[in-house]
Design a protein around this motif. Structure first.
Motif, PDB file in Angstrom:
ATOM      1  N   UNK A  75       0.746  -1.635   0.248  1.00 50.80           N
ATOM      2  CA  UNK A  75       0.051   0.172   0.261  1.00 50.80           C
ATOM      3  C   UNK A  75       0.856   1.125  -0.122  1.00 50.80           C
ATOM      4  N   UNK A  76       1.347   1.116   0.973  1.00 51.56           N
ATOM      5  CA  UNK A  76       3.773   2.570   0.871  1.00 51.56           C
ATOM      6  C   UNK A  76       3.342   2.624  -0.231  1.00 51.56           C
ATOM      7  N   UNK A  77       3.849   1.161  -0.970  1.00 52.11           N
ATOM      8  CA  UNK A  77       4.594   1.661  -2.531  1.00 52.11           C
ATOM      9  C   UNK A  77       3.647   2.503  -3.805  1.00 52.11           C
ATOM     10  N   UNK A  78       2.051   1.648  -3.546  1.00 57.23           N
ATOM     11  CA  UNK A  78       1.013   2.035  -4.266  1.00 57.23           C
ATOM     12  C   UNK A  78       0.971   3.247  -4.256  1.00 57.23           C
ATOM     13  N   UNK A  79       1.564   4.007  -2.754  1.00 58.48           N
ATOM     14  CA  UNK A  79       0.441   5.731  -2.429  1.00 58.48           C
ATOM     15  C   UNK A  79       1.955   6.512  -2.868  1.00 58.48           C
TER      16      UNK A  79
END
Length: 153
Positions: A75-79
């Motif tokens: 999720x951090x990577x996507x954001x």
């Protein structure tokens, strides 16, 4: 002319590119830290759990822990990717995560004091805070406001 997210990422200002790089470094530090703490640096989580609960339950708990860690970092990577492309919602999510990391860091420091030997364990939090701050510099603000007409995905 229609531009892709990658085109906007290439034109992102320096603070946004640096925030993206700090996010990538934070993800790497978090994952490497989990592996080292679980299997390499004594006392390991694996060794403690195995001695306390047995090998199968220890493996199950580490699998759950690793799975949650991978999901949160995905999720951090996507954001981070969407933030670099100019998505305002991703900037807000990363800023909120940075604020939570700051609260967590302050809480840990007030509970156990600032111990320099624990600084490596807090690196990912410091990187998240720094990335969040960079996202609200004037050059970064211009990047996010210049993409108002972009679709939400």
């Amino acid at each position: 002319m229609v531009t892709t997210g990658l085109d906007r990422a290439d034109e992102a200002p320096k603070p946004v590119r640096l925030a993206y790089a700090l996010s990538m470094a934070g993800i790497a530090v978090e994952l490497v830290g989990w592996v080292l703490g679980s299997f390499v640096i004594a006392p390991t989580s694996w060794g403690d759990l195995r001695a306390d609960r047995g090998p199968s339950e220890a493996l199950g708990q580490l699998a759950v822990s690793g799975g949650v860690l991978v999901a949160l970092n995905a999720l951090w990577l996507l954001c981070a990717y969407k933030m670099r492309a100019g998505r305002r919602w991703a900037r807000v999510v990363l800023a909120a995560a940075g604020a939570l990391c700051a609260l967590w860091l302050v809480n840990n420091m007030t509970m156990s004091g600032f111990d320099v030997s624990l600084a490596g364990e807090r690196t990912h939090e410091v990187l998240a805070i720094a990335a969040a701050v960079l996202l609200y510099l004037p050059a970064a603000n211009a990047h996010f406001t210049s993409h108002r007409a972009q679709p939400s995905c």
